[in-house]
Design an enzyme around this catalytic site. Structure first.
Site, mmCIF file in Angstrom:
data_model
loop_
_atom_site.group_PDB
_atom_site.id
_atom_site.type_symbol
_atom_site.label_atom_id
_atom_site.label_comp_id
_atom_site.label_asym_id
_atom_site.label_seq_id
_atom_site.Cartn_x
_atom_site.Cartn_y
_atom_site.Cartn_z
ATOM 1 N N ASN A 1 0.811 -1.224 0.000
ATOM 2 C CA ASN A 1 0.000 0.000 0.000
ATOM 3 C C ASN A 1 0.841 1.269 0.000
ATOM 4 O O ASN A 1 0.399 2.312 -0.486
ATOM 5 C CB ASN A 1 -0.962 -0.004 1.200
ATOM 6 C CG ASN A 1 -2.082 -1.006 0.996
ATOM 7 O OD1 ASN A 1 -2.511 -1.256 -0.119
ATOM 8 N ND2 ASN A 1 -2.546 -1.613 2.082
ATOM 9 N N HIS B 1 -14.185 -8.476 -5.183
ATOM 10 C CA HIS B 1 -14.169 -7.021 -4.918
ATOM 11 C C HIS B 1 -13.216 -6.255 -5.849
ATOM 12 O O HIS B 1 -13.170 -5.036 -5.812
ATOM 13 C CB HIS B 1 -13.873 -6.727 -3.434
ATOM 14 C CG HIS B 1 -12.473 -7.029 -2.997
ATOM 15 N ND1 HIS B 1 -11.948 -6.542 -1.818
ATOM 16 C CD2 HIS B 1 -11.483 -7.769 -3.563
ATOM 17 C CE1 HIS B 1 -10.701 -6.964 -1.690
ATOM 18 N NE2 HIS B 1 -10.407 -7.709 -2.723
ATOM 19 N N ASP C 1 -4.836 -19.167 -11.261
ATOM 20 C CA ASP C 1 -4.589 -17.716 -11.332
ATOM 21 C C ASP C 1 -3.924 -17.427 -12.672
ATOM 22 O O ASP C 1 -3.685 -18.352 -13.465
ATOM 23 C CB ASP C 1 -3.700 -17.250 -10.153
ATOM 24 C CG ASP C 1 -3.918 -15.774 -9.795
ATOM 25 O OD1 ASP C 1 -3.517 -14.903 -10.598
ATOM 26 O OD2 ASP C 1 -4.491 -15.481 -8.732
HETATM 27 C C1 LIG Z 1 -6.719 -9.692 -4.469
HETATM 28 S S1 LIG Z 1 -5.911 -11.065 -5.147
HETATM 29 C C2 LIG Z 1 -6.613 -12.404 -4.232
HETATM 30 C C3 LIG Z 1 -5.702 -13.582 -4.152
HETATM 31 C C4 LIG Z 1 -6.213 -14.738 -3.280
HETATM 32 N N1 LIG Z 1 -7.531 -15.168 -3.628
HETATM 33 C C5 LIG Z 1 -6.156 -14.373 -1.829
HETATM 34 O O1 LIG Z 1 -7.179 -14.076 -1.213
HETATM 35 O O2 LIG Z 1 -5.046 -14.364 -1.282
HETATM 36 C C6 LIG Z 1 -6.702 -11.197 -6.706
HETATM 37 C C7 LIG Z 1 -6.103 -12.258 -7.586
HETATM 38 O O3 LIG Z 1 -6.847 -12.301 -8.812
HETATM 39 C C8 LIG Z 1 -5.957 -12.707 -9.820
HETATM 40 N N2 LIG Z 1 -6.507 -12.441 -11.155
HETATM 41 C C9 LIG Z 1 -6.684 -11.242 -11.744
HETATM 42 N N3 LIG Z 1 -7.182 -11.399 -12.980
HETATM 43 C C10 LIG Z 1 -7.326 -12.732 -13.178
HETATM 44 C C11 LIG Z 1 -7.801 -13.519 -14.269
HETATM 45 N N4 LIG Z 1 -8.226 -12.937 -15.394
HETATM 46 N N5 LIG Z 1 -7.812 -14.861 -14.129
HETATM 47 C C12 LIG Z 1 -7.371 -15.449 -12.993
HETATM 48 N N6 LIG Z 1 -6.926 -14.749 -11.921
HETATM 49 C C13 LIG Z 1 -6.906 -13.411 -12.016
HETATM 50 C C14 LIG Z 1 -4.727 -11.879 -9.503
HETATM 51 O O4 LIG Z 1 -3.576 -12.344 -10.162
HETATM 52 C C15 LIG Z 1 -4.670 -12.009 -7.986
HETATM 53 O O5 LIG Z 1 -3.859 -13.075 -7.591
#
Ligand SMILES: C[S@@+](CC[C@H](N)C(=O)[O-])C[C@H]1O[C@@H](n2cnc3c(N)ncnc32)[C@H](O)[C@@H]1O
Length: 428
Positions: A195, A333, A295
């Site tokens: 952040n 979110h 992911d």
């Molecule tokens: C806020 S992180 C949450 C990670 C995990 N679920 C956690 O709670 O620790 C959001 C995740 O969404 C993945 N992401 C974004 N776009 C994506 C896509 N098109 N397909 C798969 N994953 C995606 C990002 O790489 C990231 O790891």
């Protein structure tokens, strides 16, 4: 420094000019001051702000307590003063706190204090363990530690010693422990690093533009959305993934105490699962579960090996792997409703008959209140707004997403993890 033997203004002046330590003087002596010149000297030295102002014994508080007899200016608000103005000034300088905390984490100052344990450490002790030979560094470290103590990261007590006089001794508070790198326990230091990273901070400086025009500010500033930017900047990718893995460790450990819905599952897909930490926490409690961590390819490429977990790279907006159950934690979110429905429909397609999607996400309260949970959620919602152009959701909004993507039943657990995260099931 605790100055007791001064009996004349001249003696007091000589002593005060020769001391580098915090200026603490005896109540009796200060009350006896009559000389105007001494009053102005005292004022300059930040001991008294005006002649004759009331002074009091330093009282024990949660963050600062005195083990030596000491005196200080009374900083409590008097009826003549304007608390809202002081509050406004405090807000205007609030920024100093996370920046100083970030510096303390980067210099491992909190690690040094943690290793000292209950004995605590002085600023001088810390200065001798950080990479500087500047003899003045301990005074700067002490100022840093004072700010951290006022903000409940440290506790501070005064200790009197024949050789060194009175010293401030610092220890970690229960909150401060979360800013020490703690291996698997879920440090908050990595989230602060994300952040307060210059890449993230630059986006915040355009907040006004987002409020006026909406959209994805990260993309406007850095020419790529955050999840594509992580593909071109491996350092930022690592910082982002570590922050999520640390957060997930703490949150999932509490989720597992509240929710029993992972039991008896043969397989579980974690969509947008980051580097797989979430599944690792679940499968360490339920080893028979075969986990698929899904992911984007540049994130799973950096994921560590976990027994029983397969990492799969792909795009959740195209399709998601099949599994007995599918979970999505802290990822809806990041997206507007249209994108969420696309992912949820893909989950629906990949689930068996009567299958369920387990959604774990921050739950927006109906109205903001003064609780810590409410403050955290609204701060996180502001982060989603400015960094990603997305938003947190209320229970009703999640229920609407559930129905709009074809599921027939919405269920939510009675308890929130840390009063923040809801555990929901979207059932086929
Ligand atoms: C806020 S992180 C949450 C990670 C995990 N679920 C956690 O709670 O620790 C959001 C995740 O969404 C993945 N992401 C974004 N776009 C994506 C896509 N098109 N397909 C798969 N994953 C995606 C990002 O790489 C990231 O790891």
């Amino acid at each position: 420094m605790y100055i007791t033997p001064c009996t004349t203004p001249a003696m007091f002046e000589a002593t005060i000019n020769s001391c580098n330590q915090p200026r603490l003087v005896s109540v009796k002596f200060l009350l006896s001051l009559r000389d105007k010149a001494v009053h102005s000297l005292v004022s300059k030295q930040n001991i008294l702000t005006k002649p004759g102002r009331r002074i009091k014994k330093l009282l024990s508080t949660e963050t600062m307590n005195s083990t030596a007899s000491a005196a200080s200016v009374d900083h409590s608000i008097s009826k003549l003063e304007d608390e809202p103005y002081l509050q406004a000034l405090t807000i205007s300088t609030l920024f100093s706190f996370p920046m100083i905390l970030k510096a303390a984490v980067e210099l491992d100052v909190l690690g040094i204090i943690s290793r000292a344990g209950s004995a605590g450490v002085s600023a001088g002790d810390i200065a001798s363990h950080i990479p500087t030979k500047d003899p003045d560094a301990s005074r700067r470290v002490d100022r840093m530690l004072c700010l951290l103590a006022v903000n409940s990261i440290l506790t501070c007590s005064l200790s009197e010693n024949d050789e060194r006089g009175v010293q401030r001794i610092y220890r970690l508070s229960p909150t401060g422990r979360y800013f020490v790198q703690q291996g698997d326990e879920g440090s908050a230091a990595s989230m602060l690093a994300l952040n307060a990273h210059p890449i993230t901070m630059e986006v915040w400086s355009h907040a006004k533009d987002t409020i006026l025009g909406g959209g994805n500010e990260f993309k406007k500033v850095h020419k790529k959305s955050a999840f594509h930017y992580t593909n071109i900047d491996p350092t930022y990718n690592q910082i982002f993934n570590q922050a999520m893995a640390d957060l997930t460790t703490k949150v999932m450990n509490q989720v597992l105490q509240i929710y029993g819905g992972f039991e008896r599952l043969g397989s579980l897909v974690d969509v947008a699962g980051g580097t797989g930490k979430c599944l690792a926490v679940i499968t360490s409690k339920y080893p028979p579960i075969k986990g698929i961590n899904f992911d984007v390819p540049h994130v799973v490429a950096t994921a560590p090996f976990y027994p029983g977990i397969k990492h799969v790279g792909g795009d959740m907006f195209a399709s998601v792997p099949k599994g007995e159950a599918i979970m999505i934690k802290d990822a809806l979110h990041n997206w507007d409703d249209e994108h969420c429905i696309k992912v949820l429909k893909n989950c629906y397609e990949s689930l068996p008959e009567k299958g369920k999607a387990i959604i774990i996400n921050v739950l927006m309260p109906k109205a903001p209140d003064s609780t810590l949970a409410s403050r955290y959620i609204t701060q996180l919602d502001a982060t989603m707004l400015i960094q990603l152009g997305s938003h947190e959701r209320t229970q009703k909004q999640f229920e609407a997403l559930c129905m709009a993507s074809g599921f027939s039943e919405f269920w939510v657990a009675d308890h929130l993890a840390y009063s923040v995260w809801a555990i929901m099931e979207f059932r086929k």
